[in-house]
Design a protein around this motif. Structure first.
Motif, PDB file in Angstrom:
ATOM      1  N   ALA A 248      -8.562 -29.973   5.535  1.00  0.00           N
ATOM      2  CA  ALA A 248      -9.546 -30.206   4.469  1.00  0.00           C
ATOM      3  C   ALA A 248      -9.664 -31.698   4.224  1.00  0.00           C
ATOM      4  N   THR A 249     -10.877 -32.148   3.944  1.00  0.00           N
ATOM      5  CA  THR A 249     -11.121 -33.552   3.601  1.00  0.00           C
ATOM      6  C   THR A 249     -11.928 -33.609   2.313  1.00  0.00           C
ATOM      7  N   GLY A 250     -11.836 -34.725   1.619  1.00  0.00           N
ATOM      8  CA  GLY A 250     -12.551 -34.852   0.360  1.00  0.00           C
ATOM      9  C   GLY A 250     -12.985 -36.272   0.071  1.00  0.00           C
ATOM     10  N   TYR A 251     -14.061 -36.382  -0.690  1.00  0.00           N
ATOM     11  CA  TYR A 251     -14.532 -37.668  -1.229  1.00  0.00           C
ATOM     12  C   TYR A 251     -14.839 -37.470  -2.711  1.00  0.00           C
ATOM     13  N   SER A 252     -14.378 -38.402  -3.534  1.00  0.00           N
ATOM     14  CA  SER A 252     -14.622 -38.306  -4.976  1.00  0.00           C
ATOM     15  C   SER A 252     -15.027 -39.665  -5.521  1.00  0.00           C
ATOM     16  N   TYR A 253     -15.906 -39.617  -6.524  1.00  0.00           N
ATOM     17  CA  TYR A 253     -16.356 -40.829  -7.218  1.00  0.00           C
ATOM     18  C   TYR A 253     -16.175 -40.628  -8.716  1.00  0.00           C
ATOM     19  N   GLY A 254     -15.644 -41.646  -9.371  1.00  0.00           N
ATOM     20  CA  GLY A 254     -15.493 -41.603 -10.817  1.00  0.00           C
ATOM     21  C   GLY A 254     -15.909 -42.924 -11.427  1.00  0.00           C
ATOM     22  N   HIS A 255     -16.565 -42.853 -12.588  1.00  0.00           N
ATOM     23  CA  HIS A 255     -17.040 -44.077 -13.246  1.00  0.00           C
ATOM     24  C   HIS A 255     -16.794 -43.960 -14.746  1.00  0.00           C
ATOM     25  N   LEU A 256     -15.847 -44.744 -15.254  1.00  0.00           N
ATOM     26  CA  LEU A 256     -15.592 -44.824 -16.685  1.00  0.00           C
ATOM     27  C   LEU A 256     -16.385 -46.005 -17.221  1.00  0.00           C
ATOM     28  N   ASP A 257     -17.446 -45.706 -17.955  1.00  0.00           N
ATOM     29  CA  ASP A 257     -18.375 -46.743 -18.407  1.00  0.00           C
ATOM     30  C   ASP A 257     -17.638 -47.836 -19.175  1.00  0.00           C
ATOM     31  N   ASN A 258     -17.942 -49.072 -18.870  1.00  0.00           N
ATOM     32  CA  ASN A 258     -17.336 -50.277 -19.466  1.00  0.00           C
ATOM     33  C   ASN A 258     -15.965 -50.617 -18.891  1.00  0.00           C
ATOM     34  N   PHE A 259     -15.439 -49.782 -17.975  1.00  0.00           N
ATOM     35  CA  PHE A 259     -14.092 -50.026 -17.479  1.00  0.00           C
ATOM     36  C   PHE A 259     -14.015 -50.157 -15.956  1.00  0.00           C
ATOM     37  N   TYR A 260     -14.364 -49.103 -15.219  1.00  0.00           N
ATOM     38  CA  TYR A 260     -14.178 -49.194 -13.765  1.00  0.00           C
ATOM     39  C   TYR A 260     -15.007 -48.141 -13.033  1.00  0.00           C
ATOM     40  N   SER A 261     -15.182 -48.384 -11.733  1.00  0.00           N
ATOM     41  CA  SER A 261     -15.727 -47.405 -10.794  1.00  0.00           C
ATOM     42  C   SER A 261     -14.673 -47.170  -9.723  1.00  0.00           C
TER      43      SER A 261
ATOM     44  N   HIS B 100     -13.775 -45.028  -5.917  1.00  0.00           N
ATOM     45  CA  HIS B 100     -14.078 -44.196  -4.760  1.00  0.00           C
ATOM     46  C   HIS B 100     -12.760 -43.726  -4.168  1.00  0.00           C
ATOM     47  N   LEU B 101     -12.658 -42.429  -3.888  1.00  0.00           N
ATOM     48  CA  LEU B 101     -11.393 -41.867  -3.409  1.00  0.00           C
ATOM     49  C   LEU B 101     -11.652 -40.906  -2.256  1.00  0.00           C
ATOM     50  N   VAL B 102     -10.893 -41.068  -1.175  1.00  0.00           N
ATOM     51  CA  VAL B 102     -10.976 -40.151  -0.045  1.00  0.00           C
ATOM     52  C   VAL B 102      -9.587 -39.578   0.225  1.00  0.00           C
ATOM     53  N   ASN B 103      -9.544 -38.336   0.679  1.00  0.00           N
ATOM     54  CA  ASN B 103      -8.262 -37.706   0.952  1.00  0.00           C
ATOM     55  C   ASN B 103      -8.380 -36.712   2.096  1.00  0.00           C
ATOM     56  N   LEU B 104      -7.252 -36.465   2.751  1.00  0.00           N
ATOM     57  CA  LEU B 104      -7.187 -35.534   3.868  1.00  0.00           C
ATOM     58  C   LEU B 104      -5.872 -34.776   3.800  1.00  0.00           C
ATOM     59  N   THR B 105      -5.935 -33.464   3.973  1.00  0.00           N
ATOM     60  CA  THR B 105      -4.724 -32.653   4.081  1.00  0.00           C
ATOM     61  C   THR B 105      -4.814 -31.829   5.369  1.00  0.00           C
ATOM     62  N   TYR B 106      -3.698 -31.793   6.070  1.00  0.00           N
ATOM     63  CA  TYR B 106      -3.658 -31.044   7.326  1.00  0.00           C
ATOM     64  C   TYR B 106      -2.285 -30.399   7.470  1.00  0.00           C
ATOM     65  N   VAL B 107      -2.282 -29.121   7.808  1.00  0.00           N
ATOM     66  CA  VAL B 107      -1.039 -28.391   8.043  1.00  0.00           C
ATOM     67  C   VAL B 107      -0.952 -28.088   9.529  1.00  0.00           C
ATOM     68  N   LEU B 108       0.068 -28.633  10.168  1.00  0.00           N
ATOM     69  CA  LEU B 108       0.273 -28.449  11.596  1.00  0.00           C
ATOM     70  C   LEU B 108       1.331 -27.371  11.831  1.00  0.00           C
ATOM     71  N   PRO B 109       0.928 -26.213  12.345  1.00  0.00           N
ATOM     72  CA  PRO B 109       1.935 -25.192  12.654  1.00  0.00           C
ATOM     73  C   PRO B 109       2.837 -25.680  13.790  1.00  0.00           C
ATOM     74  N   VAL B 110       4.134 -25.530  13.622  1.00  0.00           N
ATOM     75  CA  VAL B 110       5.073 -25.963  14.652  1.00  0.00           C
ATOM     76  C   VAL B 110       5.574 -24.767  15.446  1.00  0.00           C
ATOM     77  N   THR B 111       6.114 -23.807  14.730  1.00  0.00           N
ATOM     78  CA  THR B 111       6.543 -22.551  15.323  1.00  0.00           C
ATOM     79  C   THR B 111       6.648 -21.537  14.192  1.00  0.00           C
ATOM     80  N   THR B 112       7.078 -20.344  14.463  1.00  0.00           N
ATOM     81  CA  THR B 112       7.162 -19.325  13.428  1.00  0.00           C
ATOM     82  C   THR B 112       8.050 -19.794  12.275  1.00  0.00           C
TER      83      THR B 112
END
Length: 418
Positions: free
Chosen positions: A224-237, A239-251
């Motif tokens: 899964a991948t994601g992009y997020s934007y947040g803006h607190l007026d008068n304070f900051y903007s 941009h955030l990106v994230n990735l999660t990956y589950v790699l099966p190794v064995t049982t």
């Protein structure tokens, strides 16, 4: 708001709807309600010399009543949600108040109030696979994570649109206008977190507008991948990106990767300038999970997020966020689920974090800190006490630029469906 007022109002609303809309089968039949009882003991000792307060120690009982209606039939369905929150003091005193469990008197010398509460109502409209909510919200998004680590949760006022129109893609967008902190019953404008040595300066005290957009796409069951934007007026903007990956190794074995990057800049009313990177790798083997994490801050300030919320950082933990200016930190974590040896419901977690290279803004040397956390929890799986939960959370934190803290939280909870 007194607790009897909260519960009476909710009961009346539910009764009126039940009598007034007998033909709206989905609206009524798809509704669900629950009550959570949360008994919370909090003890925090300040160990540094000349601490402004030697101890915070309080005990309280919380009642959390949640109701979610279904939607009326048709192309456009309408409904409503409600949340009633009541906190009752069991033990506190003026010299031990301020734990975040209870609302304090305006005159802080009087300590905590005997009780406090809140009734939140949310109108909702659904069309196709999209839902618009207006009113009381508890957002859980990378740029705005409502805090629920005390007796009652933090809530917001605003609007949020959630769309699932495209398979695998979740889109959230909206605006928040006010916040009700976890130990308050009053809505107020939002501010920025100033804990640690973030070096953030602002020309405004608060803001009445936080805008957000979040997109999360699930490529496969493991990625899964994601992009997020947040803006607190008068304070900051932000941009955030994230990735999660589950790699099966064995049982029974897998490797989970959680990667995050955020870029925060000022909004002409502050000096916010931060790059935050984070990576957490967790290897699962049966009931065991071993995690190693790294988090790094760069730029002119530390990480920016709305006051009172949780931060979407891999090293945001029980006491600290390890997000001061130029701070680098690592984490080692171990979890064990006792279901692997035939004791379902019993879990254990311990972790250690170390932070260094903090810019102390002219003071000699670098800032350093560490934190050690341990959680032990058990949820009854069957019988008359099914769903009764007990958790003990212990933490110690030391710093050469902040507080030295030893902390214990004991939480007893029970949720039942109405």
């Amino acid at each position: 708001m007194h607790r009897h007022t909260v519960f009476t109002t909710l009961i009346l609303v539910g009764g009126i709807l039940g009598l007034s809309f007998p033909a709206m089968a989905e609206f009524i039949d798809d509704g669900k309600a629950s009550v959570e009882l949360r008994n919370f003991y909090f003890n925090r000792d300040y160990r540094q010399t000349n601490a402004p307060q030697s101890k915070q120690e309080e005990w309280a009982q919380g009642f959390l009543l949640r109701y979610e209606s279904g939607f009326t039939e048709g192309l456009i369905g309408v409904g409503f949600d409600a949340i009633g929150l009541v906190g009752v003091k069991l033990d506190s005193s003026p010299d031990r108040a301020g734990s975040g469990l209870l609302k304090r008197h305006r005159d802080t010398s009087k300590g905590a109030q005997d009780e406090y509460g809140e009734l939140g109502l949310t109108a909702k409209v659904r069309a196709s696979k999209s839902t618009l909510k207006l009113g009381t919200l508890l957002p859980k998004l990378p740029t705005i994570l409502a805090n629920d680590s005390r007796l009652l949760p933090q809530t917001f006022m605003g609007g949020q649109l959630t769309s699932l129109e495209l398979e695998g893609l979740t889109v959230d967008a909206g605006r928040l206008t006010q916040v009700n902190q976890r130990d308050s019953s009053d809505y107020e404008d939002m501010g920025i977190t100033r804990t640690g040595a973030k070096g953030i300066t602002t020309r405004h005290l608060d803001s009445d507008s936080f805008d957000f957009v979040s997109l999360n796409y699930k490529w496969t069951s493991n990625l899964a991948t994601g992009y997020s934007y947040g803006h607190l007026d008068n304070f900051y903007s932000q941009h955030l990106v994230n990735l999660t990956y589950v790699l099966p190794v064995t049982t029974g074995q897998s490797l989970k990767m959680d990667l995050r990057f955020a870029r925060s800049t000022d909004d002409s009313g502050s000096n916010v300038d931060n790059n935050a990177i984070g990576a957490m790798f967790t290897y699962n083997l049966g009931g065991h999970a071993l995690g190693l994490g790294y988090q790094g801050m760069s730029g002119d300030t530390g990480y920016a997020y709305v006051n009172g919320t949780d931060a979407f950082l891999v090293n945001f933990v029980q006491i600290g966020d390890f997000a001061s200016k130029d701070e680098k930190s690592w984490q080692a974590r171990y979890d064990y689920n006792f279901a692997a040896i035939g004791v379902p419901g019993l879990t254990f977690m311990t972790r250690y974090l170390s932070g260094y290279n903090v810019d102390l803004r002219g003071a000699p040397g670098e800032g350093k800190e560490w934190e050690r956390d341990t959680d032990i929890g058990y949820v009854v799986q069957s019988g008359p006490l099914k769903n009764v939960g007990l958790k003990w959370r212990n933490a110690s934190a030391r710093s050469n630029f902040g507080n030295d803290i030893d902390e214990n939280r004991l939480i007893f909870s029970y949720t039942f469906v109405l």
